[in-house]
Write a protein that holds these residues in place. Structure first.
Motif, PDB file in Angstrom:
ATOM      1  N   LEU A  44       0.865   6.764  -6.920  1.00 61.11           N
ATOM      2  CA  LEU A  44      -0.132   7.523  -7.201  1.00 61.11           C
ATOM      3  C   LEU A  44       0.350   8.995  -6.798  1.00 61.11           C
ATOM      4  O   LEU A  44      -0.217   9.838  -7.754  1.00 61.11           O
ATOM      5  CB  LEU A  44      -1.288   7.156  -6.046  1.00 61.11           C
ATOM      6  CG  LEU A  44      -2.608   7.858  -6.256  1.00 61.11           C
ATOM      7  CD1 LEU A  44      -3.217   7.869  -7.543  1.00 61.11           C
ATOM      8  CD2 LEU A  44      -3.533   7.358  -5.139  1.00 61.11           C
ATOM      9  N   ARG A  45       0.966   9.291  -5.812  1.00 64.40           N
ATOM     10  CA  ARG A  45       1.236  10.655  -5.597  1.00 64.40           C
ATOM     11  C   ARG A  45       2.183  11.160  -6.628  1.00 64.40           C
ATOM     12  O   ARG A  45       2.331  12.122  -7.134  1.00 64.40           O
ATOM     13  CB  ARG A  45       2.249  10.658  -4.342  1.00 64.40           C
ATOM     14  CG  ARG A  45       2.340  12.134  -3.766  1.00 64.40           C
ATOM     15  CD  ARG A  45       2.724  12.102  -2.093  1.00 64.40           C
ATOM     16  NE  ARG A  45       3.745  11.047  -1.885  1.00 64.40           N
ATOM     17  CZ  ARG A  45       3.586   9.805  -1.020  1.00 64.40           C
ATOM     18  NH1 ARG A  45       2.412   9.872  -0.553  1.00 64.40           N
ATOM     19  NH2 ARG A  45       4.246   9.122  -0.850  1.00 64.40           N
ATOM     20  N   LEU A  56      -3.686   3.641  -9.244  1.00 61.08           N
ATOM     21  CA  LEU A  56      -5.019   3.765  -8.806  1.00 61.08           C
ATOM     22  C   LEU A  56      -5.652   2.482  -8.708  1.00 61.08           C
ATOM     23  O   LEU A  56      -6.201   1.804  -7.815  1.00 61.08           O
ATOM     24  CB  LEU A  56      -5.886   4.785  -9.437  1.00 61.08           C
ATOM     25  CG  LEU A  56      -7.296   5.023  -8.625  1.00 61.08           C
ATOM     26  CD1 LEU A  56      -6.983   5.450  -7.285  1.00 61.08           C
ATOM     27  CD2 LEU A  56      -8.254   6.356  -8.971  1.00 61.08           C
ATOM     28  N   VAL A  66       0.982  -1.284  -0.044  1.00 60.15           N
ATOM     29  CA  VAL A  66       0.127  -0.001   0.015  1.00 60.15           C
ATOM     30  C   VAL A  66       0.857   1.242   0.094  1.00 60.15           C
ATOM     31  O   VAL A  66       0.556   2.345  -0.620  1.00 60.15           O
ATOM     32  CB  VAL A  66      -1.112   0.017   1.097  1.00 60.15           C
ATOM     33  CG1 VAL A  66      -1.619   1.422   1.157  1.00 60.15           C
ATOM     34  CG2 VAL A  66      -1.898  -1.005   0.852  1.00 60.15           C
ATOM     35  N   GLU A  67       1.934   1.206   0.797  1.00 62.30           N
ATOM     36  CA  GLU A  67       2.706   2.298   0.925  1.00 62.30           C
ATOM     37  C   GLU A  67       3.546   2.579  -0.646  1.00 62.30           C
ATOM     38  O   GLU A  67       3.588   3.617  -1.023  1.00 62.30           O
ATOM     39  CB  GLU A  67       3.894   2.018   2.004  1.00 62.30           C
ATOM     40  CG  GLU A  67       4.996   3.238   1.863  1.00 62.30           C
ATOM     41  CD  GLU A  67       5.955   2.897   2.906  1.00 62.30           C
ATOM     42  OE1 GLU A  67       6.452   3.891   3.852  1.00 62.30           O
ATOM     43  OE2 GLU A  67       6.524   1.806   2.950  1.00 62.30           O
ATOM     44  N   ALA A  94       2.369   1.819  -3.610  1.00 66.72           N
ATOM     45  CA  ALA A  94       0.821   2.097  -4.526  1.00 66.72           C
ATOM     46  C   ALA A  94       0.744   3.569  -4.320  1.00 66.72           C
ATOM     47  O   ALA A  94       0.508   4.313  -5.018  1.00 66.72           O
ATOM     48  CB  ALA A  94       0.079   1.369  -4.232  1.00 66.72           C
ATOM     49  N   LEU A  95       0.532   3.892  -2.969  1.00 69.68           N
ATOM     50  CA  LEU A  95       0.373   5.432  -2.549  1.00 69.68           C
ATOM     51  C   LEU A  95       1.515   6.234  -3.060  1.00 69.68           C
ATOM     52  O   LEU A  95       1.341   7.366  -3.606  1.00 69.68           O
ATOM     53  CB  LEU A  95       0.185   5.587  -0.986  1.00 69.68           C
ATOM     54  CG  LEU A  95      -1.179   4.900  -0.480  1.00 69.68           C
ATOM     55  CD1 LEU A  95      -1.031   5.007   0.845  1.00 69.68           C
ATOM     56  CD2 LEU A  95      -2.436   5.653  -1.229  1.00 69.68           C
ATOM     57  N   TYR A  96       2.879   5.812  -2.934  1.00 71.43           N
ATOM     58  CA  TYR A  96       3.684   6.699  -3.678  1.00 71.43           C
ATOM     59  C   TYR A  96       4.010   6.654  -4.978  1.00 71.43           C
ATOM     60  O   TYR A  96       4.077   7.785  -5.430  1.00 71.43           O
ATOM     61  CB  TYR A  96       5.341   5.978  -3.167  1.00 71.43           C
ATOM     62  CG  TYR A  96       6.334   6.471  -3.894  1.00 71.43           C
ATOM     63  CD1 TYR A  96       6.792   7.607  -3.428  1.00 71.43           C
ATOM     64  CD2 TYR A  96       6.872   6.048  -5.288  1.00 71.43           C
ATOM     65  CE1 TYR A  96       8.192   8.180  -4.057  1.00 71.43           C
ATOM     66  CE2 TYR A  96       8.060   6.576  -6.039  1.00 71.43           C
ATOM     67  CZ  TYR A  96       8.504   7.559  -5.365  1.00 71.43           C
ATOM     68  OH  TYR A  96       9.552   8.256  -6.024  1.00 71.43           O
ATOM     69  N   LEU A 136      -3.793   0.022  -6.608  1.00 73.76           N
ATOM     70  CA  LEU A 136      -4.204   0.222  -5.191  1.00 73.76           C
ATOM     71  C   LEU A 136      -5.389  -0.630  -4.895  1.00 73.76           C
ATOM     72  O   LEU A 136      -5.607  -1.212  -3.945  1.00 73.76           O
ATOM     73  CB  LEU A 136      -4.239   1.875  -4.851  1.00 73.76           C
ATOM     74  CG  LEU A 136      -4.455   2.222  -3.328  1.00 73.76           C
ATOM     75  CD1 LEU A 136      -3.466   1.743  -2.473  1.00 73.76           C
ATOM     76  CD2 LEU A 136      -4.609   3.614  -3.151  1.00 73.76           C
TER      77      LEU A 136
END
Length: 82
Positions: A52-53, A67, A45-46, A48-50, A70
């Motif tokens: 995405l950002r 997205l 998740v970390e 995937a969020l990176y 995630l």
């Protein structure tokens, strides 16, 4: 493509098998299998969020790619809990 997906899965499995062979039993590695799953999911998740950002800041037209990744991670985690 199917070939790319196969390669990604194969490379991931090969890496994890090698990593687990070395890490299991180490002081830093959780003893409980469920804790290993939680730790793995947290890192996924970390990451995937990176991603995405990054896409939001640099290539907003590509935001759909991380997205979807995630969402797949969260769906997999949700299915595992049931």
């Amino acid at each position: 493509s199917r070939g790319g997906s196969f390669w990604s899965v194969w490379a991931t499995v090969a890496f994890l098998k090698g990593y687990l062979r070395i890490a299991t039993g180490s002081d830093f590695w959780p003893e409980d299998c469920e804790d290993v799953h939680v730790l793995s999911d947290l890192y996924l998740v970390e990451k995937a969020l990176y991603e995405l950002r990054y896409e939001l800041n640099n290539r907003p037209d590509w935001v759909e790619i991380p997205l979807h990744g995630l969402i797949e991670i969260l769906k997999t985690e949700g299915a595992r809990q049931w």
